[in-house]
Design a protein around this motif. Sequence first.
Motif, mmCIF file in Angstrom:
data_model
loop_
_atom_site.group_PDB
_atom_site.id
_atom_site.type_symbol
_atom_site.label_atom_id
_atom_site.label_comp_id
_atom_site.label_asym_id
_atom_site.label_seq_id
_atom_site.Cartn_x
_atom_site.Cartn_y
_atom_site.Cartn_z
ATOM 1 N N VAL A 260 0.822 -1.213 0.000
ATOM 2 C CA VAL A 260 0.000 0.000 0.000
ATOM 3 C C VAL A 260 0.855 1.262 0.000
ATOM 4 C CG1 VAL A 260 -2.019 -1.122 0.994
ATOM 5 C CG2 VAL A 260 -0.349 -0.077 2.515
ATOM 6 N N ALA A 261 2.115 1.112 0.372
ATOM 7 C CA ALA A 261 3.047 2.245 0.330
ATOM 8 C C ALA A 261 4.455 1.702 0.510
ATOM 9 C CB ALA A 261 2.739 3.259 1.430
ATOM 10 N N THR A 262 5.397 2.475 0.028
ATOM 11 C CA THR A 262 6.801 2.196 0.289
ATOM 12 C C THR A 262 7.421 3.478 0.821
ATOM 13 O OG1 THR A 262 6.895 0.558 -1.489
ATOM 14 C CG2 THR A 262 9.005 1.424 -0.680
ATOM 15 N N VAL A 263 7.972 3.382 2.001
ATOM 16 C CA VAL A 263 8.628 4.538 2.606
ATOM 17 C C VAL A 263 10.069 4.552 2.082
ATOM 18 C CG1 VAL A 263 9.241 5.694 4.750
ATOM 19 C CG2 VAL A 263 7.164 4.273 4.642
ATOM 20 N N PRO A 264 10.429 5.563 1.283
ATOM 21 C CA PRO A 264 11.764 5.580 0.682
ATOM 22 C C PRO A 264 12.877 5.699 1.724
ATOM 23 C CG PRO A 264 10.353 7.316 -0.255
ATOM 24 C CD PRO A 264 9.643 6.730 0.923
ATOM 25 N N GLU A 265 13.945 4.958 1.500
ATOM 26 C CA GLU A 265 15.163 5.040 2.317
ATOM 27 C C GLU A 265 14.886 4.936 3.817
ATOM 28 O OE1 GLU A 265 17.543 8.406 1.127
ATOM 29 O OE2 GLU A 265 17.731 7.646 -0.918
ATOM 30 N N ALA A 266 13.889 4.138 4.200
ATOM 31 C CA ALA A 266 13.506 4.031 5.611
ATOM 32 C C ALA A 266 14.307 2.981 6.368
ATOM 33 C CB ALA A 266 12.019 3.711 5.718
ATOM 34 N N PHE A 267 15.097 2.174 5.645
ATOM 35 C CA PHE A 267 15.866 1.107 6.286
ATOM 36 C C PHE A 267 17.309 1.212 5.828
ATOM 37 C CE2 PHE A 267 17.487 -3.231 6.760
ATOM 38 C CZ PHE A 267 17.010 -3.566 8.012
ATOM 39 N N ASP A 268 18.219 1.173 6.786
ATOM 40 C CA ASP A 268 19.648 1.253 6.479
ATOM 41 C C ASP A 268 20.212 -0.169 6.441
ATOM 42 O OD1 ASP A 268 22.222 2.064 6.014
ATOM 43 O OD2 ASP A 268 22.460 3.138 7.912
ATOM 44 N N ALA B 265 23.278 -2.949 1.227
ATOM 45 C CA ALA B 265 22.591 -2.225 0.144
ATOM 46 C C ALA B 265 22.410 -0.746 0.449
ATOM 47 C CB ALA B 265 21.235 -2.874 -0.128
ATOM 48 N N GLY B 266 22.713 -0.332 1.669
ATOM 49 C CA GLY B 266 22.535 1.072 2.033
ATOM 50 C C GLY B 266 21.070 1.386 2.316
ATOM 51 N N LEU B 267 20.685 2.627 2.074
ATOM 52 C CA LEU B 267 19.324 3.055 2.368
ATOM 53 C C LEU B 267 18.359 2.481 1.338
ATOM 54 C CD1 LEU B 267 19.980 6.775 3.364
ATOM 55 C CD2 LEU B 267 19.542 4.819 4.879
ATOM 56 N N VAL B 268 17.398 1.701 1.822
ATOM 57 C CA VAL B 268 16.396 1.075 0.953
ATOM 58 C C VAL B 268 15.015 1.339 1.541
ATOM 59 C CG1 VAL B 268 17.985 -0.724 0.166
ATOM 60 C CG2 VAL B 268 16.522 -1.158 2.161
#
Length: 167
Positions: free
Chosen positions: A138-146, A150-153
Amino acid sequence: MLIREAHAEDWAELWPILWEIVAAGETYCWPTDTTEEAARAWWLEKPGGRVFVAVDDSGIVLGTAEMHPNQPAAGSHVANAGFMVASSAAGRGVGRALAEFILDRAARDGYRAMQFNAVVETNTAAVGLWLSLGFDIVATVPEAFDHPTAGLVGMHIMHRMLDRPVE
């Protein structure tokens, strides 16, 4: 494989599974140095929560799932859950079996929907499983996981109504 409620004596087998996954830092937002005490509280003691284990024919724990209300009070009709499978059991259908079990259990417990708030987009096995079981992103929060490599995804918010059977 049998899926059953977790018992206190299961913790000795659960902790190594949780520790390996959390320490890798690839799929959960927990600190990679989470202590056993903190992990036990987080996994086993959520308000309104239930914990299950998948065991093989000899009783060895292959994986675990915990289910709880996604939010308190007015949001408590929507379930949330977490899943962890032992690396030694990967590819054996344990995650799918736990997922199908939890979706059925949530519906039988009166939840109307299941929502995952933080599915790391690089966790393609989990994303594929949830999509195959009728979840929508329903949504993807950009760069919410370090992610450690892979870095910020992004992190997906995934949702599925429980008024239809698990396919």
